[in-house]
Design a protein around this motif. Structure first.
Motif, PDB file in Angstrom:
ATOM      1  N   MET A 143     -11.043 -38.444 -13.217  1.00  0.00           N
ATOM      2  CA  MET A 143     -12.159 -37.717 -13.810  1.00  0.00           C
ATOM      3  C   MET A 143     -12.796 -36.777 -12.785  1.00  0.00           C
ATOM      4  N   ILE A 144     -12.968 -37.275 -11.562  1.00  0.00           N
ATOM      5  CA  ILE A 144     -13.549 -36.453 -10.489  1.00  0.00           C
ATOM      6  C   ILE A 144     -12.657 -35.239 -10.203  1.00  0.00           C
ATOM      7  N   LEU A 145     -11.344 -35.473 -10.128  1.00  0.00           N
ATOM      8  CA  LEU A 145     -10.404 -34.377  -9.846  1.00  0.00           C
ATOM      9  C   LEU A 145     -10.395 -33.335 -10.968  1.00  0.00           C
ATOM     10  N   VAL A 146     -10.432 -33.796 -12.221  1.00  0.00           N
ATOM     11  CA  VAL A 146     -10.431 -32.869 -13.367  1.00  0.00           C
ATOM     12  C   VAL A 146     -11.732 -32.070 -13.399  1.00  0.00           C
ATOM     13  N   ASN A 147     -12.866 -32.755 -13.181  1.00  0.00           N
ATOM     14  CA  ASN A 147     -14.160 -32.049 -13.166  1.00  0.00           C
ATOM     15  C   ASN A 147     -14.229 -31.028 -12.030  1.00  0.00           C
ATOM     16  N   LYS A 148     -13.696 -31.425 -10.867  1.00  0.00           N
ATOM     17  CA  LYS A 148     -13.666 -30.508  -9.726  1.00  0.00           C
ATOM     18  C   LYS A 148     -12.809 -29.289 -10.061  1.00  0.00           C
ATOM     19  N   PHE A 149     -11.700 -29.519 -10.755  1.00  0.00           N
ATOM     20  CA  PHE A 149     -10.794 -28.440 -11.146  1.00  0.00           C
ATOM     21  C   PHE A 149     -11.492 -27.472 -12.106  1.00  0.00           C
ATOM     22  N   VAL A 150     -12.240 -28.029 -13.085  1.00  0.00           N
ATOM     23  CA  VAL A 150     -12.955 -27.194 -14.059  1.00  0.00           C
ATOM     24  C   VAL A 150     -14.069 -26.405 -13.381  1.00  0.00           C
ATOM     25  N   LEU A 151     -14.873 -27.091 -12.538  1.00  0.00           N
ATOM     26  CA  LEU A 151     -16.047 -26.460 -11.935  1.00  0.00           C
ATOM     27  C   LEU A 151     -15.700 -25.489 -10.813  1.00  0.00           C
ATOM     28  N   SER A 152     -14.713 -25.876  -9.978  1.00  0.00           N
ATOM     29  CA  SER A 152     -14.360 -25.031  -8.831  1.00  0.00           C
ATOM     30  C   SER A 152     -13.086 -24.219  -9.064  1.00  0.00           C
ATOM     31  N   GLY A 153     -12.053 -24.870  -9.620  1.00  0.00           N
ATOM     32  CA  GLY A 153     -10.782 -24.175  -9.865  1.00  0.00           C
ATOM     33  C   GLY A 153     -10.949 -23.024 -10.845  1.00  0.00           C
ATOM     34  N   TYR A 154     -11.628 -23.315 -11.980  1.00  0.00           N
ATOM     35  CA  TYR A 154     -11.903 -22.269 -12.971  1.00  0.00           C
ATOM     36  C   TYR A 154     -13.202 -21.522 -12.656  1.00  0.00           C
ATOM     37  N   ASN A 155     -13.948 -22.047 -11.677  1.00  0.00           N
ATOM     38  CA  ASN A 155     -15.261 -21.481 -11.312  1.00  0.00           C
ATOM     39  C   ASN A 155     -16.201 -21.459 -12.521  1.00  0.00           C
ATOM     40  N   PHE A 156     -16.185 -22.566 -13.274  1.00  0.00           N
ATOM     41  CA  PHE A 156     -17.032 -22.712 -14.464  1.00  0.00           C
ATOM     42  C   PHE A 156     -18.432 -23.103 -14.017  1.00  0.00           C
ATOM     43  N   ASP A 157     -19.424 -22.298 -14.399  1.00  0.00           N
ATOM     44  CA  ASP A 157     -20.775 -22.472 -13.864  1.00  0.00           C
ATOM     45  C   ASP A 157     -21.743 -23.050 -14.894  1.00  0.00           C
ATOM     46  N   ALA A 158     -21.245 -23.997 -15.708  1.00  0.00           N
ATOM     47  CA  ALA A 158     -22.109 -24.623 -16.722  1.00  0.00           C
ATOM     48  C   ALA A 158     -21.801 -26.122 -16.776  1.00  0.00           C
ATOM     49  N   GLY A 159     -22.217 -26.835 -15.741  1.00  0.00           N
ATOM     50  CA  GLY A 159     -21.915 -28.270 -15.624  1.00  0.00           C
ATOM     51  C   GLY A 159     -22.520 -29.116 -16.720  1.00  0.00           C
ATOM     52  N   ILE A 160     -23.724 -28.748 -17.182  1.00  0.00           N
ATOM     53  CA  ILE A 160     -24.376 -29.534 -18.241  1.00  0.00           C
ATOM     54  C   ILE A 160     -23.607 -29.375 -19.553  1.00  0.00           C
ATOM     55  N   SER A 161     -23.162 -28.157 -19.822  1.00  0.00           N
ATOM     56  CA  SER A 161     -22.379 -27.904 -21.039  1.00  0.00           C
ATOM     57  C   SER A 161     -21.069 -28.689 -21.020  1.00  0.00           C
ATOM     58  N   LEU A 162     -20.458 -28.796 -19.850  1.00  0.00           N
ATOM     59  CA  LEU A 162     -19.233 -29.586 -19.701  1.00  0.00           C
ATOM     60  C   LEU A 162     -19.511 -31.042 -20.030  1.00  0.00           C
ATOM     61  N   MET A 163     -20.631 -31.577 -19.525  1.00  0.00           N
ATOM     62  CA  MET A 163     -21.020 -32.957 -19.808  1.00  0.00           C
ATOM     63  C   MET A 163     -21.248 -33.176 -21.307  1.00  0.00           C
ATOM     64  N   VAL A 164     -21.941 -32.221 -21.951  1.00  0.00           N
ATOM     65  CA  VAL A 164     -22.226 -32.330 -23.387  1.00  0.00           C
ATOM     66  C   VAL A 164     -20.918 -32.339 -24.189  1.00  0.00           C
ATOM     67  N   TYR A 165     -19.984 -31.461 -23.831  1.00  0.00           N
ATOM     68  CA  TYR A 165     -18.703 -31.393 -24.547  1.00  0.00           C
ATOM     69  C   TYR A 165     -17.904 -32.688 -24.366  1.00  0.00           C
ATOM     70  N   GLN A 166     -17.889 -33.216 -23.145  1.00  0.00           N
ATOM     71  CA  GLN A 166     -17.176 -34.468 -22.875  1.00  0.00           C
ATOM     72  C   GLN A 166     -17.758 -35.616 -23.702  1.00  0.00           C
ATOM     73  N   ASN A 167     -19.086 -35.705 -23.761  1.00  0.00           N
ATOM     74  CA  ASN A 167     -19.729 -36.779 -24.520  1.00  0.00           C
ATOM     75  C   ASN A 167     -19.545 -36.585 -26.022  1.00  0.00           C
ATOM     76  N   PHE A 168     -19.479 -35.323 -26.458  1.00  0.00           N
ATOM     77  CA  PHE A 168     -19.227 -35.023 -27.871  1.00  0.00           C
ATOM     78  C   PHE A 168     -17.836 -35.514 -28.274  1.00  0.00           C
ATOM     79  N   ILE A 169     -16.847 -35.295 -27.406  1.00  0.00           N
ATOM     80  CA  ILE A 169     -15.477 -35.784 -27.654  1.00  0.00           C
ATOM     81  C   ILE A 169     -15.488 -37.309 -27.805  1.00  0.00           C
ATOM     82  N   SER A 170     -16.243 -37.990 -26.932  1.00  0.00           N
ATOM     83  CA  SER A 170     -16.337 -39.451 -26.980  1.00  0.00           C
ATOM     84  C   SER A 170     -16.943 -39.919 -28.300  1.00  0.00           C
ATOM     85  N   VAL A 171     -18.039 -39.279 -28.733  1.00  0.00           N
ATOM     86  CA  VAL A 171     -18.719 -39.650 -29.983  1.00  0.00           C
ATOM     87  C   VAL A 171     -17.784 -39.468 -31.179  1.00  0.00           C
ATOM     88  N   ILE A 172     -17.119 -38.323 -31.241  1.00  0.00           N
ATOM     89  CA  ILE A 172     -16.191 -38.033 -32.362  1.00  0.00           C
ATOM     90  C   ILE A 172     -15.060 -39.062 -32.401  1.00  0.00           C
TER      91      ILE A 172
END
Length: 290
Positions: free
Chosen positions: A1-30
């Motif tokens: 999980m740490i490696l994938v999150n690091k890849f999304v945040l730094s590898g893709y340079n995605f600058d919306a960490g809270i949105s990533l958390m919300v999407y991950q939790n939404f997947i879990s709920v569904i």
């Protein structure tokens, strides 16, 4: 999980960490909702009484996830794993004051080594980032608070359910469902909506694939951590994570081509060994008390 999150945040340079958390939790709920609807698993109905009991620990849960995202954006994976050792120290002190739990001298020696390694690692970190370190220290306090309060809240929550029980899937559904409105509010407060409307990343299928994978990993972590806390104590819960940090740190350095010095590598290795020493000390302590 740490490696994938690091890849999304730094590898893709995605600058919306809270949105990533919300999407991950939404997947879990569904996922949990679909499995419950199909009768594969059973979950407790979400009542207001249950939500009121669970809300305080959920706020800590959301804070823990978000600060982890923020720190990963700035700090390399190996240093994150070493700094996470500070969580063990806070948890042990918390257990001592909150639950009157006494720890063996070997445990305190291991905790002392962890603190030394975290400090020396920070001093020798070639990619040191003050903001990232600040977020990681806050994350350590929130993670320790989460593991210390979760067991007590789980016991209270069982008393307000219709069945008098609260299984892991119900807790995962409860935790992730409650995190969504709070997460959306924080997305608005931190003005991530503006960034999301402008970023071209959301038009990449590969990016959505990685994000969705991280959501399923998040569900697996939620379920296994709940089950694990059911079976053990908060300190045991935090120490077992020490054992997987060795391959994680090596993978983080190699995959993300982290610039490192001999001194920093030695500090990281020292911290990882301290984690293993801590695990052995806790096992010895449990065998003595048993």
């Amino acid at each position: 999980m740490i490696l994938v999150n690091k890849f999304v945040l730094s590898g893709y340079n995605f600058d919306a960490g809270i949105s990533l958390m919300v999407y991950q939790n939404f997947i879990s709920v569904i996922t949990v909702t679909i499995l419950s609807f199909l009768g594969v698993i059973s979950t407790e109905p979400l009542t207001w009484r249950l939500i009121k009991v669970w809300l305080p620990v959920n706020v800590i849960f959301v804070g823990m996830l978000i600060t982890s995202m923020f720190s990963l954006k700035y700090i390399n994976v190996a240093m994150v794993t070493v700094l996470k050792n500070v969580t063990n120290v806070i948890t042990a002190v918390g257990e001592m004051y909150l639950f009157n739990k006494r720890h063996d001298n070997r445990v305190w020696a291991a905790l002392f080594l962890m603190i030394i390694s975290a400090i020396s690692g920070g001093i020798t970190d070639l990619s040191f980032h003050a903001v990232g370190y600040a977020w990681q220290i806050i994350n350590c306090f929130l993670t320790a608070s989460y593991s210390l309060t979760l067991r007590r809240v789980m016991d209270t929550a069982k008393q307000v359910t219709k069945s008098g029980n609260l299984n892991e899937f119900s807790m995962v559904l409860l935790n992730n469902s409650l995190s969504l409105p709070l997460g959306v509010l924080l997305v608005i407060v931190f003005n991530e909506v503006d960034y999301l409307s402008r970023t071209p990343l959301l038009r990449l299928p590969s990016f959505w694939l990685v994000m969705t994978l991280s959501g399923f990993l998040g569900l697996a972590i939620s379920f296994t951590s709940m089950w694990f806390l059911h079976q053990t104590g908060a300190t045991t819960y935090s120490l077992v994570g020490s054992l997987n940090k060795i391959p994680l740190s090596v993978a983080g350095i190699l995959l993300f081509k982290v610039p490192t010095s001999l001194e920093n590598s030695a500090s990281i290795f020292f911290g990882l060994l301290a984690g293993v020493f801590f695990a052995r000390a806790k096992m010895w302590e449990r065998s003595q008390s048993g």
